[in-house]
Design a protein around this motif. Structure first.
Motif, short mmCIF file in Angstrom:
data_model
loop_
_atom_site.label_atom_id
_atom_site.label_comp_id
_atom_site.label_asym_id
_atom_site.label_seq_id
_atom_site.Cartn_x
_atom_site.Cartn_y
_atom_site.Cartn_z
N ALA A 49 0.86 -1.19 0.00
CA ALA A 49 0.00 0.00 0.00
C ALA A 49 0.89 1.23 0.00
CB ALA A 49 -0.92 0.00 1.21
N ALA A 50 0.73 2.08 -1.00
CA ALA A 50 1.54 3.29 -1.10
C ALA A 50 0.85 4.26 -2.05
CB ALA A 50 2.95 2.95 -1.58
N ARG A 51 1.44 5.45 -2.19
CA ARG A 51 0.85 6.46 -3.07
C ARG A 51 1.08 6.16 -4.54
NH1 ARG A 51 3.40 11.94 -1.04
NH2 ARG A 51 5.22 10.56 -1.11
N SER A 52 2.12 5.40 -4.85
CA SER A 52 2.48 5.14 -6.24
C SER A 52 1.33 4.48 -6.99
CB SER A 52 3.72 4.24 -6.32
OG SER A 52 4.79 4.80 -5.60
N GLU A 53 1.08 4.97 -8.18
CA GLU A 53 0.03 4.41 -9.02
C GLU A 53 0.57 3.17 -9.74
OE1 GLU A 53 -3.08 5.24 -9.46
OE2 GLU A 53 -3.23 7.16 -8.40
N MET A 54 0.08 2.01 -9.34
CA MET A 54 0.43 0.77 -10.03
C MET A 54 -0.60 -0.28 -9.68
SD MET A 54 3.68 -0.90 -7.94
CE MET A 54 4.74 0.52 -8.07
N ASP A 55 -0.60 -1.37 -10.43
CA ASP A 55 -1.49 -2.48 -10.11
C ASP A 55 -0.67 -3.60 -9.48
OD1 ASP A 55 -0.08 -3.57 -12.23
OD2 ASP A 55 -1.77 -3.53 -13.63
N SER A 56 -1.33 -4.72 -9.20
CA SER A 56 -0.65 -5.82 -8.52
C SER A 56 0.47 -6.41 -9.39
CB SER A 56 -1.65 -6.91 -8.13
OG SER A 56 -2.52 -6.44 -7.12
N ASP A 57 0.26 -6.46 -10.70
CA ASP A 57 1.31 -6.98 -11.57
C ASP A 57 2.54 -6.07 -11.54
OD1 ASP A 57 -0.05 -9.24 -12.36
OD2 ASP A 57 -0.93 -8.30 -14.15
N GLY A 58 2.32 -4.77 -11.50
CA GLY A 58 3.43 -3.84 -11.41
C GLY A 58 4.18 -4.00 -10.10
#
Length: 484
Positions: A49-58
């Motif tokens: 969990a963080a601010r970075s925009e990514m999905d689980s694959d990323g």
């Protein structure tokens, strides 16, 4: 000797700051090692969990790259890596807003251990704790893990404890200090309380003094902004060295139970005397060749913050009255080494006269880089020519004593995270411990600030300022040589 790996209960572990440096370098590679060791249940889940925009694959890609970069060859080629990555998930989350929290709550399972690792700055502890409860992620059985610094003084430490206590019981809060997860630190308790050989001698009648050294070869690196506001006293002594002091000096607890152990540690902190001004040495490393000075590293040419500190401490209790404890820690020193040395007194009378020379027993506990213990004992030097005495070490370096099994000893973070899942708080600091440590630390800092104390310069690659050597020499003692 066969190592036993005891699986833990099924769990969901949320790592706030899951894309950060600590998570990438330590937490996630450590969890992978526990997965490879068979300690993690097949259904356990790790959620970043963080601010970075990514999905689980990323996130899985980020973790795979981190394990390859920081895990070493023993991890990067493991065939278990694809299966481990399938246990990872990610939710973009705003720690100070509402974004992502409902999505994170939807990821959590019921009927399993829920643990929340706050690998973030302390300024976010209260916000995250409040949202964990208001969005229904945490319940009375959940656990929350917080990283140091636990405040920068007594006032801020109390405020942090107060903020966490609004939402979590003390039995749910795990204040993590990775030094307490080291194998040798725990072995210290086993050596003291599991062997009749040492405990009867563990007092001022038989021990001359005790040294605790934590030396680093690195400078402040990218932590200059933080470090220049903290210094070695706040960054290392108040927590790491204080905890080592407590374990070496505490009374035997009634049982190996979290609160019984922490009760005895608290007594040690409360027994600490005030430190006299001439028993404190502060230092700053100077420039050397291409290596920058401390002030250049922190980009503050008027900084009076210490990168080194040495202290002579006394405990006012029955066991340790009159036995000094010498602590030192610093950056850019001769070698990377963390070591506790127990120096026993000389025999009351030597039957060997001048030929015997000066000899004494020393128990040295190495925490890093090579974990183990050595006990120096005096024997006769082999050969003719009279009774010549020589000191030889009885060596228990883990790598030598345990053979290949030493490679399977868990890293400190691995051990501590598994203890969180088990609900075992023995190796974690309690709130009153933290506040007691700051109560002792704050007046020392105020003393040198009031007299505008300037740290002594010391050479990079040295043992620290000359004044630190004199701290021991005045007492007819000397520091143990720093060896990597």
């Amino acid at each position: 000797m066969v190592s036993r790996v005891i699986p833990v209960d099924d769990f969901d572990l949320v790592i706030f700051g899951g894309t950060g440096d600590l998570a990438r370098r330590k937490i996630l590679p450590g969890l992978f090692r526990r997965f490879c060791a068979g300690q993690m249940p097949a259904d356990a889940r790790i959620i970043g969990a963080a601010r970075s925009e990514m999905d689980s694959d990323g996130f899985r890609t980020l973790v795979r790259d981190a394990i390859i970069e920081f895990g070493g060859d023993d991890l990067s080629s493991r065939r278990e890596l694809p299966d481990f990555l399938l246990q990872l998930h990610y939710v973009t989350t705003d720690a100070r807003g509402d974004g992502g929290w409902k999505e994170l709550a939807a990821q959590m399972r019921s009927g399993v251990v829920r643990a929340f690792y706050l690998s973030v700055g302390p300024g976010l502890f209260a916000d995250i704790a409040e949202r964990l409860t208001s969005f229904g992620l945490a319940d009375a059985a959940s656990r929350i893990v917080v990283e140091k610094p636990f405040g920068r003084d007594l006032e801020t430490a109390r405020a942090l404890n107060h903020d966490l206590a609004k939402h979590f019981d003390e039995s749910q809060i795990y204040r993590i200090d990775h030094y307490l997860g080291k194998e040798t630190v725990q072995n210290l308790m086993a050596v003291r309380f599991g062997n009749i050989l040492f405990e009867p001698l563990w007092n001022s009648q038989y021990i001359d003094h005790i040294q605790i050294t934590v030396a680093e070869t690195v400078g402040v690196g990218g932590r200059g902004g933080y470090y220049d506001k903290s210094g070695a006293m706040r960054d290392m002594v108040q927590n790491h060295l204080m905890q080592l002091l407590c374990l070496i000096a505490m009374e035997p607890p009634s049982k190996f139970d979290p609160d019984a152990v922490r009760d005895e540690k608290l007594k040690v902190i409360r027994a600490l005397d005030d430190v006299e001004t001439h028993h404190i040495v502060r230092g700053q490393y100077s420039a050397h060749g291409d290596m920058k000075s401390y002030r250049q590293d922190v980009e503050n040419e008027r900084s009076f913050t210490e990168s080194f500190i040495a202290l002579k401490l006394q405990l006012s209790n029955w066991r340790w009255a009159g036995t000094p404890f010498y602590l030192r820690t610093g950056k850019r020193m001769k070698a990377r080494s963390s070591e506790i040395t127990v120096v026993f007194k000389d025999p009351p009378h030597s039957i060997f006269g001048d030929e015997g020379g000066q000899h004494h027993n020393e128990l040295s506990i190495q925490l890093q880089p090579n974990e183990g213990m050595t006990l120096d004992v005096t024997i006769k030097e082999p050969g003719p020519g009279g009774m010549r005495l020589v000191d030889v070490p009885l060596d228990m370096t883990f790598a030598d004593a345990l053979g290949p099994e030493a490679d399977d000893v868990p890293d400190a973070y691995e051990r501590l995270i598994m203890d969180v899942i088990r609900g075992n708080q023995t190796l974690f600091m309690r709130g009153d411990e933290v506040e007691a440590a700051w109560s002792w630390t704050d007046p020392l800092i105020e003393k040198w600030q009031a007299r505008s104390d300037v740290p002594k310069p010391y050479d990079i690659g040295s043992n620290g300022p000359e004044d630190a050597l004199m701290l021991m020499h005045r007492d007819g003692r000397r520091w143990r040589d720093i060896k990597g």
